[in-house]
Design a protein around this motif. Structure first.
Motif, PDB file in Angstrom:
ATOM      1  N   THR B 417      38.138  35.381  45.470  1.00 24.90           N
ATOM      2  CA  THR B 417      39.310  36.576  45.296  1.00 24.90           C
ATOM      3  C   THR B 417      40.714  35.585  45.813  1.00 24.90           C
ATOM      4  OG1 THR B 417      38.779  37.345  47.782  1.00 24.90           O
ATOM      5  CG2 THR B 417      37.940  38.598  45.943  1.00 24.90           C
ATOM      6  N   THR B 419      43.591  34.016  45.046  1.00 18.77           N
ATOM      7  CA  THR B 419      44.342  33.965  43.769  1.00 18.77           C
ATOM      8  C   THR B 419      44.584  32.311  43.666  1.00 18.77           C
ATOM      9  OG1 THR B 419      45.583  35.870  44.803  1.00 18.77           O
ATOM     10  CG2 THR B 419      46.311  34.773  42.857  1.00 18.77           C
ATOM     11  N   ASN B 464      36.526  36.999  40.908  1.00 23.01           N
ATOM     12  CA  ASN B 464      36.662  38.262  40.969  1.00 23.01           C
ATOM     13  C   ASN B 464      36.927  38.650  39.528  1.00 23.01           C
ATOM     14  OD1 ASN B 464      38.289  40.923  40.866  1.00 23.01           O
ATOM     15  ND2 ASN B 464      37.663  40.951  42.856  1.00 23.01           N
ATOM     16  N   GLN B 466      38.149  41.071  37.896  1.00 27.96           N
ATOM     17  CA  GLN B 466      39.504  41.849  37.583  1.00 27.96           C
ATOM     18  C   GLN B 466      40.677  40.836  38.049  1.00 27.96           C
ATOM     19  OE1 GLN B 466      38.712  44.904  40.511  1.00 27.96           O
ATOM     20  NE2 GLN B 466      40.176  46.424  39.143  1.00 27.96           N
ATOM     21  N   GLN B 467      40.585  40.036  38.760  1.00 24.98           N
ATOM     22  CA  GLN B 467      41.781  39.025  38.976  1.00 24.98           C
ATOM     23  C   GLN B 467      41.713  38.079  37.868  1.00 24.98           C
ATOM     24  OE1 GLN B 467      40.228  38.439  43.120  1.00 24.98           O
ATOM     25  NE2 GLN B 467      42.410  37.905  43.656  1.00 24.98           N
ATOM     26  N   GLU B 470      43.560  39.685  34.878  1.00 28.51           N
ATOM     27  CA  GLU B 470      44.948  39.820  35.257  1.00 28.51           C
ATOM     28  C   GLU B 470      45.890  38.262  35.145  1.00 28.51           C
ATOM     29  OE1 GLU B 470      44.719  43.079  38.671  1.00 28.51           O
ATOM     30  OE2 GLU B 470      45.893  41.348  39.231  1.00 28.51           O
TER      31      GLU B 470
END
Lengths: 95, 478
Positions: B417, B419, B464, B466-467, B470
């Protein structure tokens, strides 16, 4: 009430009794007389009498659910006519 | 002409007592022949039956669960017939005054409605022994271990109108006796047996046709098949100008047919009369109230609570409350998963049930405990792992590789997770696929999925999702 010969034969069959053909009329007469004798009770007014399931006016005593019997197969089977592999043997029954 | 089937079921539930109904011999299944058949069970001269208290309490439990009248006074009667596996020449049963009177059971139909099925009565009786016809020259072998095992015979009203309804009723009752802990419900071992009375009548008529009694229905599947077969047989018979005979028919599962056993003897041929060896059974108000207080939460109440408290759809609540064990497992999972009720329902009904079915295991034998499954769901919920990785973790847990945290740690499955780390992977994926990048920027935005796949692959499935989405979108569009 009068029982006929076929009723006697039927009752004998249910009770697995072998009765001689010649004895059937006697059985029919005797049984009919017994029924007639008991039948007198039907003439009594029992409207106010509570049905009686047992002459002792008590409830059934209960036993705790605990094993209290041991295996006595050998003793029981010693008096059985025929046994094999732990089973009691009876003349073959087929449905 | 349109015909309407009319079906009533007689179910024999073997009560889960330690000892027989009238003797202190053990009822444990599978013992050597006749080692659990004592003098009372053999009907030796001079013995007297003494009633088992637990059998009575179990009967009362069922009576209360069926909202039935429990008789303050009931009577044992002798049912007379001759068969070698019945040594006394009579079965001790109940006839005119059974311990449980009129009650009812609600069943769920396929269209989502419920139907109330009347229960005529339930009475206590003793089981017979077993006859073994094979393997002896002109003889039959008799094992009396089962003789005297307590049975509760539960008789329904002729309220069932199809084989499917009959199965629904039988399943509901099966679930109920197991909830109540009064019967283990093991159909292979004969602990829960069913006879069906089947007749047909022209639709709209209120009288009954002549019925046949089907015996030997020892699985839910057989019940449905045998009843359907019998309905067809009767309709064909009547339409061909014949008449149904009142008789007992035996279902043959191998041939999927029923055949006549014998013309059913009239009930009065059994010459029932009160057993003089037994006094009337008295069940006091206070005993009934004591037993009422011991009743567990029953299936219908539990299902309603699952819908209300956990927000589950009726279907899920029905599946999860089908057995007390499954319901207990589910609730323990929800607790361990910090109240994630819907997620827990999906996993218990999906991944876990699938694995149990495949392995042929009961919920009570699950290699993954409810606490451990709940632990796994916590890791999904706090995003330590994705739902997809969770399936791999579950498989490892199933194979005994430890709880969720242990597996995640040892296999390095913790979701990425960070970034910065994801950005680096995204940059790499974009740099490695210039053609796709060009196409994407020319309007073929569907290629987003391709890039997501590349990044997930590079992360070993751990990024992750979703990340990744994005960051990819931002970089590709940028």
């Amino acid at each position: 009430m009068s029982l006929d010969a076929s009723a006697v034969a039927h009752i004998a069959h249910l009770a697995r009794l072998g009765i001689d053909e010649s004895a059937v009329p006697d059985y029919a007469r005797n049984l009919s007389e017994i029924i007639d004798f008991v039948e007198q009770l039907s003439g009594v007014d029992t409207g106010d009498v509570e049905p009686l399931a047992h002459p002792l006016e008590m409830g059934q005593r209960l036993r705790p659910d605990e094993v209290s019997e041991t295996d006595q197969r050998e003793r029981f089977q010693a008096i059985a006519p025929a046994t094999e592999a732990g089973l009691y043997l009876v003349p073959r029954v087929i449905e | 002409m349109e015909w309407e089937p009319v079906i009533g079921l007689e179910i024999h539930a073997q009560l889960a007592t330690r000892t027989k109904i009238f003797s202190g011999a053990s009822t444990a299944y599978g013992a050597e022949p006749n080692t659990q058949a004592c003098a009372v069970d053999l009907g030796l001269p001079g013995v007297l039956p003494v009633l088992n208290e637990q059998a009575v309490r179990f009967a009362v439990r069922l009576g209360l669960a069926l909202d039935a009248e429990v008789a303050g006074r009931s009577v044992f009667a002798r049912k007379n017939y001759f068969y070698p596996d019945l040594p006394k020449g009579y079965q001790i049963s109940q006839y005119e005054l059974p311990v449980v009177g009129t009650g009812h059971l609600d069943i769920d139909l396929e269209d989502g409605t419920t139907k109330r099925i009347g229960v005529t009565r339930a009475h206590l009786e003793e089981d017979a022994g077993k006859s073994l016809h094979e393997g002896f020259e002109a003889m039959t072998g008799i094992d009396l271990n089962r003789a005297g095992t307590p049975l509760l015979e539960i008789v329904s009203e002729p309220d069932l109108r199809s084989a499917k309804e009959a199965v629904a009723y039988m399943k509901k009752l099966h679930s109920l006796v197991r909830y109540l802990g009064i019967c283990d419900g093991n159909m292979q071992e004969g602990s829960f047996r069913c006879d069906a009375n089947v007749s047909v009548r022209p639709k709209g008529e209120s009288g009954f046709g002549t019925r046949a009694e089907l015996k030997n229905l020892n699985s839910f599947r057989f019940v449905e098949r045998a009843i359907n077969h019998e309905i067809e047989r009767q309709i064909e018979l009547i339409e061909d100008g014949g008449e149904v005979v009142q008789e007992t028919r035996l279902y043959d599962a191998d041939k999927n047919e029923t055949r006549s056993m014998r013309t059913k003897e009239e009930a009065n041929d059994y010459r029932y009369f009160p057993d003089p060896d037994l006094l009337p059974l008295e069940v006091t108000r206070s005993l009934i109230e004591e037993i009422r207080g011991e009743l567990p939460e029953l299936p219908d109440a539990k299902k309603a609570r699952f819908e209300a408290d956990y927000g589950l759809p009726a279907y899920d609540a029905g599946v999860l409350t089908a057995s007390r064990e499954l319901a207990d497992y589910y609730e323990a999972t929800v607790t361990a998963a910090d109240g994630e009720a819907k997620l827990a329902a999906n996993w218990v009904m999906g991944e876990l049930s699938g694995a149990l079915n495949k392995a042929g295991l009961d919920i009570t034998d699950s290699p993954v405990s409810a606490a451990d499954l709940g632990g796994l769901l916590c890791r999904i919920n706090d995003e330590t792992i994705s739902g997809k990785i969770a399936k791999d973790v579950f498989e490892a847990m199933w194979n005994g590789e430890g709880d969720a945290d242990t597996v995640i740690e040892s296999k390095g499955l913790k979701q990425v997770t960070d970034t910065g780390a994801i950005e680096a992977m995204v940059d790499e994926a974009i740099a490695a696929n210039p053609t796709q990048l060009e196409q994407y920027r020319a309007g073929k935005t569907k290629l987003l999925g391709f890039f997501v796949g590349q990044v997930m692959k590079a992360s070993g499935g751990k990024a992750n999702p979703q990340q990744v989405n994005e960051i990819l979108r931002r970089k590709l569009d940028g």
